[in-house]
Write a protein that holds these residues in place. Structure first.
Motif, short mmCIF file in Angstrom:
data_model
loop_
_atom_site.label_atom_id
_atom_site.label_comp_id
_atom_site.label_asym_id
_atom_site.label_seq_id
_atom_site.Cartn_x
_atom_site.Cartn_y
_atom_site.Cartn_z
N LEU A 62 -7.89 13.72 -13.39
CA LEU A 62 -6.39 13.30 -12.49
C LEU A 62 -5.88 12.48 -12.49
CD1 LEU A 62 -5.72 14.36 -9.19
CD2 LEU A 62 -7.34 12.28 -8.72
N GLU A 63 -6.65 11.69 -13.57
CA GLU A 63 -5.47 10.85 -13.92
C GLU A 63 -4.22 11.51 -14.90
OE1 GLU A 63 -2.85 8.09 -16.69
OE2 GLU A 63 -4.90 9.42 -17.11
N TYR A 64 -4.17 12.52 -15.61
CA TYR A 64 -4.13 12.90 -17.10
C TYR A 64 -2.85 13.96 -15.98
CZ TYR A 64 -2.66 15.71 -21.19
OH TYR A 64 -2.26 16.05 -22.09
N ARG A 65 -3.40 14.45 -15.20
CA ARG A 65 -2.74 15.77 -14.27
C ARG A 65 -1.20 14.43 -13.58
NH1 ARG A 65 -3.07 18.98 -17.03
NH2 ARG A 65 -5.24 20.13 -17.21
N ILE A 66 -1.46 13.79 -12.82
CA ILE A 66 -0.66 12.60 -12.56
C ILE A 66 0.66 11.72 -13.96
CG2 ILE A 66 0.13 10.33 -11.40
CD1 ILE A 66 -3.34 11.22 -9.57
N TRP A 67 -0.51 11.75 -14.55
CA TRP A 67 0.88 11.56 -15.62
C TRP A 67 1.78 12.66 -16.20
CZ3 TRP A 67 0.89 13.13 -21.18
CH2 TRP A 67 1.53 12.85 -21.30
N GLN A 68 1.30 14.17 -16.18
CA GLN A 68 1.97 15.26 -16.01
C GLN A 68 3.34 15.70 -14.74
OE1 GLN A 68 -1.30 18.13 -17.09
NE2 GLN A 68 -0.56 17.97 -19.01
N TRP A 69 2.97 15.24 -14.24
CA TRP A 69 3.75 15.30 -13.33
C TRP A 69 4.82 13.99 -13.74
CZ3 TRP A 69 4.42 12.61 -8.73
CH2 TRP A 69 5.01 13.58 -6.89
N GLY A 70 4.70 13.16 -13.31
CA GLY A 70 5.41 12.00 -13.57
C GLY A 70 5.89 12.69 -14.67
N ALA A 71 5.86 13.20 -16.13
CA ALA A 71 6.61 13.16 -16.89
C ALA A 71 7.77 14.49 -16.79
CB ALA A 71 5.77 13.28 -18.19
N ARG A 72 7.13 14.97 -16.20
CA ARG A 72 8.10 16.43 -15.81
C ARG A 72 9.28 16.43 -15.01
NH1 ARG A 72 4.63 20.90 -14.42
NH2 ARG A 72 2.50 19.92 -14.51
N ARG A 73 9.13 15.05 -14.17
CA ARG A 73 10.21 14.75 -13.16
C ARG A 73 11.27 13.85 -14.15
NH1 ARG A 73 8.67 12.97 -7.49
NH2 ARG A 73 9.10 15.24 -7.04
#
Length: 142
Positions: free
Chosen positions: A131-142
């Motif tokens: 979950l932390e990894y996916r949130i980090w990925q989502w934030g990196a794409r923004r």
């Protein structure tokens, strides 16, 4: 470089399974230094530790081991270019399978047992890391 993450995940899993195969007495000796360190730190900070400190440290260690495994699995599937939706299924399935096998191995170790709540604790480490990894990925794409 992409094989490095997979290799590290396999290495960590081997270490987890090795520790699970140790009898309770040997396993307790290995975790004893962490308990002593936590108690020393708590006494210097004037903090009173409640309950069985060694038990809590062992459970925390299991959670963190499996969280690291989850992170390494996330990095492995990402390095191989597996799409997030597909990778999620593999990561969570492999994390659950690793937790079940870990408890199964412990059931054959002298003085140790296998409990469903420990499978859930181990899997929650994988899930939180995913979950932390996916949130980090989502934030990196923004």
């Amino acid at each position: 470089m992409k094989y490095l993450w997979f290799f590290l995940a396999c290495l960590l899993l081997a270490a987890i399974y090795y520790n699970s195969s140790l009898p309770l007495r040997q396993s307790a000796q290995l975790s004893g230094w962490a308990t002593a360190l936590a108690q020393l730190l708590a006494s210097h900070l004037d903090v009173h530790l409640v309950g069985n400190t060694e038990h809590h440290i062992r459970k925390l260690a299991h959670f963190l081991e499996f969280a690291l495994l989850g992170l390494l699995l996330c990095r492995s599937f990402s390095a191989f270019g597996v799409k997030n939706f597909t990778a999620t299924g593999y990561i969570l399935f492999l994390g659950l399978l690793a937790a079940v096998v870990d408890e199964y191995i412990q059931s054959f170790s002298p003085g140790r047992g296998s409990m469903v709540k420990d499978v859930l604790l181990d899997f929650s480490g994988v899930f939180c890391a995913w979950l932390e990894y996916r949130i980090w990925q989502w934030g990196a794409r923004r």
